[in-house]
Design an enzyme around this catalytic site. Structure first.
Site, PDB file in Angstrom:
ATOM      1  N   TYR A 627      53.120  53.663 -35.742  1.00  0.00           N
ATOM      2  CA  TYR A 627      52.654  52.749 -34.696  1.00  0.00           C
ATOM      3  C   TYR A 627      52.921  53.310 -33.311  1.00  0.00           C
ATOM      4  O   TYR A 627      52.154  53.072 -32.383  1.00  0.00           O
ATOM      5  CB  TYR A 627      53.383  51.415 -34.878  1.00  0.00           C
ATOM      6  N   ASP A 743      54.911  48.548 -46.990  1.00  0.00           N
ATOM      7  CA  ASP A 743      55.577  49.767 -46.521  1.00  0.00           C
ATOM      8  C   ASP A 743      57.090  49.605 -46.587  1.00  0.00           C
ATOM      9  O   ASP A 743      57.804  49.886 -45.624  1.00  0.00           O
ATOM     10  CB  ASP A 743      55.134  50.103 -45.099  1.00  0.00           C
TER      11      ASP A 743
END
Length: 945
Positions: A627, A743
């Site tokens: 991210y 995840d």
């Protein structure tokens, strides 16, 4: 856990009715129980319909809502049953006891008769039992004492009689016992002193006798003790009650008590003391009570002697000493510190004593009401203006409290459309909006007059509801028998384009009132949610809900599945949030300072976050992921946070970003990292989380920090594993809609200052699950995640299920045990551990720094980890089974916070001493065990929160 919430409330709209349904997937015994419960009720307004129609999920405020998650038995279970203020009569059916997973049972404010079924005592999960305001009779069943998880029992304002059962002493978690306004008789059970969590005990207005148990002094948490209007046969107040140091209110009005008044000066939090209308003798204790006293009523007794000069209290509102045998002088210091303003008020009633003069100047301010009728002082000719204080007055001085001058009086008359009103204190002048009307009552406030505390009360209500201060208006409030009843008006935000609350906001607000989710405020005392009224646009909303439900029931029976409806509801809610966010975003660009509001999440500016991180200095970077970078920052208020800043290639569309925030803002669990705020300015998207000072589980495993080295042992590893599993269980079963993490890895499990595990990154790149015809819930998506943690079935089929998260967590468990990376030099941790198990060399790869541990615990943990990592999802345990197993293992650990002490027994094994000892290895060879064989013995109940 599958949950079914059945909600019904009376609306002030004649055409509205409630549909109550039971899902077709509801457990058969519970379906039958619901049908029997319905048959026992008489519904004159036809509020209850289609109880067993088969439609599993209806709008929460007009019927039933449920969440669809897998459970071992494959059924829904009713967890909340609200049938409140619906004019129901009839009786409570014994079949209520068959709702084995029920947490909230509420039949408030109906006309139910008959007795309380003893079978309710079989509902071990029950947390709220709310039966106030009916016509129930008979005695309280002893079996209710088995409700060890009960938090609140309300049976007040009924026709119940008989003794209070001693078995109630077994309600070890109860905090609120409200049994006032009945006909209970006999002795107060001294065994209630075992209730170590009790906050409020309200048993006033009954027929109790006997004595006040001295054992009640052991109730260290007690804040309100209200026993007015009983007959305690001439006993006194035990002096040990002075040990109730947390008491805020003590009310023993009209209880036939005798003897001397104890010295309560040691109770530092005491605000309200009412000992009136008893038979107390002797003198008034001279030691000063707590500084924050608002009410002292010792009237209508047989007290003698003089008034102590210590009666000087800055917040005092009412001092009643009338109808005693007091003599001597009146200290003028009692009223000289009262501020002369519009809200402070002090009533001093000294009528009908033998008081002779005033010690000091007789010059009370206009806010002081002084009553001296019936004292010799009224015959004194040498005291100027004494006559105005000597007129006879009544006993009580009630008030009607209203808000201060309303600025909307300056607005044009009748400028709002029908059923809309001016918002009294809106930042936008003359703003019209539709109010949501709430009937509300304070059952035991710790003050005499409400007006000085209206502002703080309004702040308490709005903060609890997560509304701005201006969104609440109190129509009026009046006192009835030392309780305060009021009508509240709640207004939508001035940013709301429709000038009304949407359906989800109505649901949220009513749920907070009805579920007693307000934070504790003992000064205002316990409250009662009396009713709420849907008028104007809310009435039309409820009518449209009615017609859509009429059409939807048949459709749902034929074609709808439970999860489809849940997903649809979730999409609608998210679209509403997106629409609102888009509108408010547009406003914020046009009007500096405007902000969108999503629950408790703050909108932060780029400037604020730049200042928090020294302009995103590289020295503040604490992590990096797909991210973007993660920075450590300190906000202006001193809060330390983790700021996840999206890289340019990770920016989402504004709609997707706000959708993600809306989802994260609703997720709260002690084992999930909390979202504090966000920033969404042009080319910047940032998420702001609580900061975790001990880094990641990966850091702990590798021993990067000194804290990790000091507390790196099997016991702590097991507790971290349990915390992570409970966080993921919440995502799977309690979040609405359920969330698949996708995840899970050691670097996404963070550790706070106490090494409590908190799962992170559970909101990034989420997709809403849907269901096949088989009922298996999965995500069909491009494979995404971290190599080494990926479920083999997911990689081959691209179908992600909750068992895929179980597989990833199993890999994390193996990391905790071995210290290995998931993939190292081309070798996968699952294969390496399986090979070691088959060869009997498992302890050669167990970490040497794991300290000492019970061998049975390690056996179970390793078996559980390997079960989670089975190739076939069907062979893996559910996350609920994982948590249960870990709870069982942690319970086996010796009494220590996070370490295991080695002793000489054969049950303890030191990992550092094992090495490759073949003899020891032979004792602990492992076979592959499927999830179905995991649960053995008695499994403790697991509550995901």
């Amino acid at each position: 856990m599958p949950t079914l919430r059945i909600h019904g409330y009376a609306f002030a709209v004649s055409s509205c009715f409630i549909i109550i349904v039971a899902a077709s997937q509801t457990h058969p015994s519970e379906v039958n129980a619901l049908i029997d419960i319905k048959r026992s009720l008489i519904d004159p307004t036809d509020n209850l319909r289609n109880w067993n129609s088969g439609d599993p999920c209806m709008a929460k405020w007009t019927g039933v809502s449920c969440s669809d998650t897998e459970e071992a038995d494959g059924y829904f279970h009713v967890q909340e049953l609200y049938l409140m203020n619906m004019n129901l009569s009839g009786s409570l059916a014994p079949q209520l006891g068959q709702l084995s997973q029920l947490k909230i049972l509420s039949f408030l404010w109906n006309n139910l008769t008959g007795t309380i079924p003893k079978e309710i005592g079989n509902i071990a999960s029950l947390e709220l039992l709310l039966l106030s305001g009916n016509k129930l009779s008979g005695s309280l069943p002893d079996e209710l004492g088995k409700l060890s998880n009960l938090n609140r029992l309300q049976v007040d304002e009924n026709r119940l009689s008989g003794p209070i059962p001693e078995s109630f002493a077994n309600m070890v978690n109860v905090k609120h016992l409200h049994m006032n306004n009945n006909s209970f008789s006999g002795q107060l059970p001294s065994k209630l002193s075992n209730l170590s969590n009790l906050l409020h005990l309200l048993v006033d207005n009954n027929k109790l006798s006997g004595y006040l148990p001295s054992e009640f002094s052991m109730l260290e948490t007690l804040r309100i003790l209200q026993l007015d209007n009983n007959n305690f046969s001439g006993s006194g107040i035990p002096s040990t009650y002075a040990n109730l140091t947390r008491l805020v209110k003590l009310s023993l009005r009209n209880c036939s008590l005798q003897g001397a008044i104890p010295d309560f000066s040691s109770i530092a939090n005491l605000s309200y003391l009412d000992l009136s209308r008893n038979q107390f003798t002797g003198q008034i204790p001279t030691n000063k009570l707590a500084e924050n006293m608002t009410t002292i009523d010792i009237s209508n007794n047989q007290l003698n002697g003089s008034i102590p000069p210590t009666f000087i209290y800055p917040h005092l509102q009412k001092l009643s000493m009338e109808n005693n045998l007091l003599s001597g002088s009146i200290p003028a210091s009692m009223w000289q510190n009262v501020a002369a303003n519009s809200t402070d008020k002090l009533t001093i009633n000294l009528q009908n004593n033998s008081l002779l003069d005033v010690l000091g100047n007789l010059n009370p301010s206009a806010n002081v009401i002084l009553r001296l009728y019936g004292n010799p002082i009224c015959n004194a000719s040498n005291i100027e203006s004494i006559g105005q204080y000597c007129a006879p007055d009544g006993d009580e001085d009630y008030e009607v409290a209203q808000n201060p001058t309303n600025p909307t009086t300056l607005c044009p008359i009748q400028n709002c459309q029908a059923d809309y009103e001016y918002v009294p204190f809106s930042p936008v002048p003359c703003f019209c909006a539709a109010p949501l009307r709430i009937g509300y009552r304070l059952k035991s406030p710790s003050f005499a007059y409400f007006l000085p505390y209206i502002n703080s009360f309004e702040l308490y209500i709005t903060e609890s509801l997560k509304l701005d201060y201006y969104q609440l208006s109190i129509d009026d409030a009046w006192e009835e028998g030392h309780r305060i009843t009021m009508r509240l008006k709640l207004f939508p935000s001035f940013n709301d384009p429709n000038h009304k609350f949407n359906a989800s906001e109505v649901q949220r607000i009513i749920a907070i009132f009805a579920s007693w989710k307000f934070p504790s405020n003992h000064f205002f005392g316990p409250y009662e949610f009396l009713n709420y009224t849907l008028l104007g646009p809310y009435a039309s909303d409820s009518k449209s809900s009615k017609s859509s439900i009429d059409r939807g029931v048949l459709v749902a029976v034929l074609i709808a599945a439970a999860a489809f409806i849940i997903a649809t509801s979730a999409i609608i809610i998210l679209l509403l949030v997106i629409r609102r966010g888009k509108y408010q975003r547009m406003i914020s660009k046009k009007t500096p300072g405007a902000s969108i509001k999503l629950d408790s999440v703050k909108e932060l500016t780029f400037r604020e976050l730049a200042l928090a991180t020294n302009n995103f200095c590289s020295s503040t970077i604490v992590g990096h992921g797909g991210y973007g970078n993660v920075y450590r920052g300190t906000l202006s208020g001193g809060t330390v946070v983790a700021i996840k800043r999206a890289a340019k290639d990770s920016l989402q569309g504004q709609k997707e970003f706000l959708t993600e925030i809306a989802l994260l803002s609703r997720i709260h669990h002690r084992n999930l990292v909390s979202l504090i705020g966000y920033c969404d300015e042009e080319e910047e998207q940032m998420l702001v989380y609580e900061f975790m000072p001990n880094g990641t589980l990966r850091d702990w495993i590798s021993g990067k920090s000194e804290e990790a080295k000091l507390r790196q042992n099997f016991g702590m590893g097991l507790k971290i594993a349990k915390g992570a599993a409970k966080g993921i269980l919440y995502l799977h079963t309690e979040a609405n809609p359920p969330i698949f993490h996708r995840d899970i890895k050691a670097s996404n499990i963070l550790l706070d200052s106490k090494l409590t595990a908190k799962v992170a990154d559970f909101g990034l790149s989420l997709l809403a699950p849907y269901e096949e015809g088989s009922g298996t819930k999965y995500l069909s998506t491009v494979v995404k995640g971290t190599p080494g943690y990926l479920d083999p079935e997911y990689v081959s089929t691209h179908k992600f299920t909750h068992k895929s998260d179980v597989y990833s967590l199993g890999v994390v468990f193996l990391e905790i045990l071995t210290g290995m990376q998931p993939i190292s030099r081309g070798k996968h941790i699952v294969n390496e551990v399986n090979v070691a198990c088959r060869s009997g060399m498992i302890y050669s790869i167990i970490k040497s720094r794991m300290g000492s541990y019970p061998s049975d615990c390690l056996d179970k943990f390793l078996t559980l980890a390997l079960s989670c990592c089975q190739d076939s999802p069907e062979d893996r345990p559910s996350m609920l089974d994982v948590v249960r197993e870990l709870e069982d293992m942690v319970a086996m650990l010796p009494e220590s916070d996070d370490s295991i002490t080695l002793d000489n027994s054969d049950e303890m094994v030191s990992s550092s001493s094992l090495g490759s000892n073949a003899a020891r290895e032979d004792q602990h060879k492992y076979a592959f065990v499927s999830g179905s064989n995991l649960v053995s013995g008695v499994i403790p109940t697991v509550v995901p929160r």
